[in-house]
Design a protein around this motif. Structure first.
Motif, PDB file in Angstrom:
ATOM      1  N   VAL A  61       0.839  -1.196   0.000  1.00 40.94           N
ATOM      2  CA  VAL A  61       0.000   0.000   0.000  1.00 40.94           C
ATOM      3  C   VAL A  61       0.873   1.245   0.000  1.00 40.94           C
ATOM      4  CG1 VAL A  61      -1.675   1.341   1.319  1.00 40.94           C
ATOM      5  CG2 VAL A  61      -1.927  -1.137   1.141  1.00 40.94           C
ATOM      6  N   GLN A  62       1.891   1.251   0.855  1.00 39.70           N
ATOM      7  CA  GLN A  62       2.779   2.403   0.934  1.00 39.70           C
ATOM      8  C   GLN A  62       3.554   2.612  -0.371  1.00 39.70           C
ATOM      9  OE1 GLN A  62       5.186   2.231   4.531  1.00 39.70           O
ATOM     10  NE2 GLN A  62       3.477   1.354   5.679  1.00 39.70           N
ATOM     11  N   ASP A  63       3.979   1.523  -0.981  1.00 43.06           N
ATOM     12  CA  ASP A  63       4.696   1.631  -2.257  1.00 43.06           C
ATOM     13  C   ASP A  63       3.815   2.230  -3.344  1.00 43.06           C
ATOM     14  OD1 ASP A  63       6.956   0.593  -1.146  1.00 43.06           O
ATOM     15  OD2 ASP A  63       6.651  -1.458  -1.886  1.00 43.06           O
ATOM     16  N   ALA A  64       2.561   1.807  -3.374  1.00 42.98           N
ATOM     17  CA  ALA A  64       1.634   2.329  -4.380  1.00 42.98           C
ATOM     18  C   ALA A  64       1.414   3.820  -4.194  1.00 42.98           C
ATOM     19  CB  ALA A  64       0.298   1.582  -4.295  1.00 42.98           C
ATOM     20  N   LEU A  65       1.296   4.245  -2.936  1.00 45.36           N
ATOM     21  CA  LEU A  65       1.090   5.667  -2.650  1.00 45.36           C
ATOM     22  C   LEU A  65       2.331   6.490  -2.956  1.00 45.36           C
ATOM     23  CD1 LEU A  65      -0.802   5.268   0.749  1.00 45.36           C
ATOM     24  CD2 LEU A  65      -1.801   6.108  -1.390  1.00 45.36           C
ATOM     25  N   CYS A  66       3.483   5.982  -2.564  1.00 46.69           N
ATOM     26  CA  CYS A  66       4.728   6.731  -2.779  1.00 46.69           C
ATOM     27  C   CYS A  66       5.060   6.859  -4.257  1.00 46.69           C
ATOM     28  CB  CYS A  66       5.879   6.060  -2.042  1.00 46.69           C
ATOM     29  SG  CYS A  66       5.755   6.170  -0.242  1.00 46.69           S
ATOM     30  N   SER A  67       4.794   5.813  -5.022  1.00 44.76           N
ATOM     31  CA  SER A  67       5.121   5.838  -6.450  1.00 44.76           C
ATOM     32  C   SER A  67       4.025   6.485  -7.292  1.00 44.76           C
ATOM     33  CB  SER A  67       5.379   4.413  -6.949  1.00 44.76           C
ATOM     34  OG  SER A  67       4.200   3.622  -6.823  1.00 44.76           O
ATOM     35  N   GLY A  68       2.861   6.709  -6.681  1.00 44.08           N
ATOM     36  CA  GLY A  68       1.753   7.307  -7.437  1.00 44.08           C
ATOM     37  C   GLY A  68       1.136   6.352  -8.434  1.00 44.08           C
ATOM     38  N   ASP A  69       1.090   5.065  -8.090  1.00 48.08           N
ATOM     39  CA  ASP A  69       0.511   4.045  -8.972  1.00 48.08           C
ATOM     40  C   ASP A  69      -1.014   4.168  -8.918  1.00 48.08           C
ATOM     41  OD1 ASP A  69      -0.412   1.725 -10.225  1.00 48.08           O
ATOM     42  OD2 ASP A  69       1.326   0.569  -9.581  1.00 48.08           O
ATOM     43  N   LEU A  70      -1.568   4.913  -9.857  1.00 48.63           N
ATOM     44  CA  LEU A  70      -2.987   5.250  -9.819  1.00 48.63           C
ATOM     45  C   LEU A  70      -3.884   4.024  -9.931  1.00 48.63           C
ATOM     46  CD1 LEU A  70      -5.082   7.477  -9.604  1.00 48.63           C
ATOM     47  CD2 LEU A  70      -4.919   7.812 -12.076  1.00 48.63           C
ATOM     48  N   ASP A  71      -3.509   3.044 -10.755  1.00 40.09           N
ATOM     49  CA  ASP A  71      -4.339   1.853 -10.905  1.00 40.09           C
ATOM     50  C   ASP A  71      -4.446   1.082  -9.598  1.00 40.09           C
ATOM     51  OD1 ASP A  71      -4.855   2.357 -13.560  1.00 40.09           O
ATOM     52  OD2 ASP A  71      -3.122   1.229 -14.280  1.00 40.09           O
ATOM     53  N   LYS A  72      -3.327   0.914  -8.920  1.00 43.58           N
ATOM     54  CA  LYS A  72      -3.347   0.199  -7.646  1.00 43.58           C
ATOM     55  C   LYS A  72      -4.133   0.990  -6.599  1.00 43.58           C
ATOM     56  CE  LYS A  72       0.831  -2.641  -7.842  1.00 43.58           C
ATOM     57  NZ  LYS A  72       2.147  -2.911  -7.214  1.00 43.58           N
ATOM     58  N   ILE A  73      -3.932   2.291  -6.612  1.00 43.25           N
ATOM     59  CA  ILE A  73      -4.627   3.142  -5.642  1.00 43.25           C
ATOM     60  C   ILE A  73      -6.136   3.080  -5.860  1.00 43.25           C
ATOM     61  CG2 ILE A  73      -5.010   5.580  -5.011  1.00 43.25           C
ATOM     62  CD1 ILE A  73      -1.978   5.977  -5.355  1.00 43.25           C
ATOM     63  N   ARG A  74      -6.551   3.034  -7.124  1.00 44.60           N
ATOM     64  CA  ARG A  74      -7.986   2.918  -7.412  1.00 44.60           C
ATOM     65  C   ARG A  74      -8.547   1.602  -6.889  1.00 44.60           C
ATOM     66  NH1 ARG A  74      -7.851   5.004 -13.705  1.00 44.60           N
ATOM     67  NH2 ARG A  74      -8.010   7.249 -13.268  1.00 44.60           N
ATOM     68  N   SER A  75      -7.755   0.528  -6.991  1.00 43.92           N
ATOM     69  CA  SER A  75      -8.263  -0.779  -6.562  1.00 43.92           C
ATOM     70  C   SER A  75      -8.268  -0.924  -5.044  1.00 43.92           C
ATOM     71  CB  SER A  75      -7.414  -1.900  -7.183  1.00 43.92           C
ATOM     72  OG  SER A  75      -6.084  -1.858  -6.674  1.00 43.92           O
ATOM     73  N   ILE A  76      -7.345  -0.224  -4.387  1.00 42.03           N
ATOM     74  CA  ILE A  76      -7.240  -0.338  -2.926  1.00 42.03           C
ATOM     75  C   ILE A  76      -8.149   0.662  -2.217  1.00 42.03           C
ATOM     76  CG2 ILE A  76      -5.681  -0.105  -0.953  1.00 42.03           C
ATOM     77  CD1 ILE A  76      -3.406  -0.993  -2.826  1.00 42.03           C
ATOM     78  N   PHE A  77      -8.108   1.905  -2.692  1.00 43.33           N
ATOM     79  CA  PHE A  77      -8.835   2.994  -2.031  1.00 43.33           C
ATOM     80  C   PHE A  77     -10.094   3.326  -2.834  1.00 43.33           C
ATOM     81  CE2 PHE A  77      -4.363   3.433  -0.971  1.00 43.33           C
ATOM     82  CZ  PHE A  77      -4.392   3.544   0.406  1.00 43.33           C
TER      83      PHE A  77
END
Length: 453
Positions: A61-77
């Protein structure tokens, strides 16, 4: 008509409809269908604390937020609960151990939010997604809001989004700073403008040292920020806990020659806006003490022109002249003799001959000081401090000193001493008006000649 109802004109109604509140703005950001059922991914990365809200220490989760991975962020949040999860991180800091007598690396748990992490790194699309799904724009689990983080790093797009959704421009962090206090680099100018346009208080002081944004901008030599704050009625006379104004801060931090230009512009704006050049701050240092200690001839001239106290003493008993003489060797390339001459022409008291050895590396400075004496004092205490290469380069000057030690100076020099003593603090202003030949005017104002007569 009921007593508590009011009529509105058509123009008033149109005006009210045109104003969108933060929730309207948030709904406008929402682009994806709400999923009221927490996904499988959410179930694995979030856990409920005893006192709510959800917590997460999942590295993915932290890696997705730090890197700005929008696809992962959409699926998690993808729900209001998930976007407001508290992220648990671990930072590694050096800490001194008195018991072991050494520095050791310790791990410190910290809390933050998804919005804070993405805003800090300038991931605008991710910030937009989180806000659209109900992220609390003013939450500060780690002591600072997302707006603090975005402003500190100069991410204008994130700042615009956060303010539009209702971020508090005057929120105070755990350390006592508002977002405007964190605009400390040239890249943050647009952030500062946005904050002020949204109601940031330009004279708000930090909790610890009571610095205003103007103090901080002056300290960092941010001339455009200073101009902006002054246009919003920042108080140039405002003092911090140590009794210093923004002018004190600018003069104190104008240390690097490559930054002299911007610090001069800062000081000029502050003086023009009414800053008191005589205000003594930490250790009773006036702006002139600091400018002399930093070897900044431009600021010294500016302060003297506006009435700085040339013989004021700090808590150690040092005058501005003492400050420049103690720093002569640090500023040889930037002509410290210019500052010494300026101080003398504004009425600085003659210095004790014992400290002439501080000028051993600068014959120009030494000449200016020796020309304030009616006779050359004994030089045994300082002549040996002159390096051989400096002596050889300026041998005519040093030979003239040896030749005139304890002997009468020229009648021309004695006349100069008499006139200068008579004019005192007005030498700089009166002598140029005497309608004398330029060469004699320069002689009276202690222009460097290269020898003593």
């Amino acid at each position: 008509m009921f007593r508590d109802t009011y009529t509105f004109t058509p123009s008033t109604l149109r005006s009210l409809r045109s104003r969108r509140d933060p929730e309207d703005e948030r709904r406008a950001l929402y682009r994806f269908p709400r999923n009221r059922q927490t996904t499988a991914v959410n179930q694995t990365v979030f856990r409920e604390s005893r006192t709510r809200p959800l917590l997460s220490n999942d590295a993915n989760v932290q890696d997705a937020l730090c890197s700005g991975d929008l696809d992962k962020i959409r699926s998690i949040f993808n729900s209001k609960d998930s976007v407001n999860v508290v992220i648990e991180t671990v930072s590694h800091e050096l800490s001194w151990s008195a018991e072991l007598g050494l520095w050791s690396l310790i791990s410190k748990p910290k809390q933050t939010s998804a919005l804070h992490i993405t805003a800090e790194r300038g991931h605008t699309a991710c910030v937009e997604h989180l806000l659209g799904h109900g992220a609390d724009v003013n939450v500060a689990p780690g002591g600072a809001t997302a707006l603090h983080a975005a402003c500190a790093n100069g991410h204008v797009g994130c700042v615009q989004l956060l303010l539009r959704i209702g971020a508090n421009p005057n929120a105070i962090s755990e350390e006592g700073y508002s977002p405007l206090h964190l605009c400390t680099s040239p890249q943050t100018l647009q952030c500062a403008k946005l904050l002020l346009e949204h109601g940031a208080r330009v004279n708000l002081q930090t909790k610890d040292r009571e610095n205003t944004p103007l103090h901080i901008a002056a300290k960092h030599g941010l001339d455009e920020h200073v101009e902006l704050y002054l246009s919003y009625c920042a108080y140039s006379h405002k003092k911090n806990r140590e009794g210093e104004t923004a002018l004190n801060a600018a003069c104190s931090y104008a240390e690097k020659p490559e930054d002299f230009g911007k610090y001069y512009r800062v000081c000029k704006m502050l003086v023009d806006s009414g800053a008191d050049v005589k205000t003594a701050g930490k250790k009773n240092h006036t702006p002139l003490h600091n400018a002399c200690g930093n070897g900044h001839p431009g600021i010294v001239d500016l302060l003297l022109l506006h009435g700085a106290s040339v013989n004021a003493k700090n808590c150690a008993g040092y005058t501005p002249m003492d400050c420049i003489l103690q720093a002569v060797e640090d500023h040889l390339e930037h002509h410290p003799e210019q500052i010494v001459i300026a101080l003398l022409n504004h009425g600085a008291a003659p210095v004790d001959p014992k400290i002439l050895k501080q000028c051993a590396m600068s014959p120009w400075t030494m000449e200016a000081l020796l020309n304030t004496y009616e006779s050359i004092p004994l030089c045994d205490s300082w002549i040996e401090a002159v390096p051989l290469d400096v002596w050889q380069e300026h041998q005519i000057f040093f030979d003239s000193i040896i030749r005139l030690t304890n002997k009468p100076r020229s009648l021309q020099h004695l006349a100069r001493c008499t006139l200068r003593n008579y004019f005192g603090t007005r030498c700089h202003s009166v002598i140029p008006q005497l309608q004398l030949p330029n060469s004699f005017t320069e002689f009276l104002l202690l222009k460097f000649e290269g020898y003593i007569k």
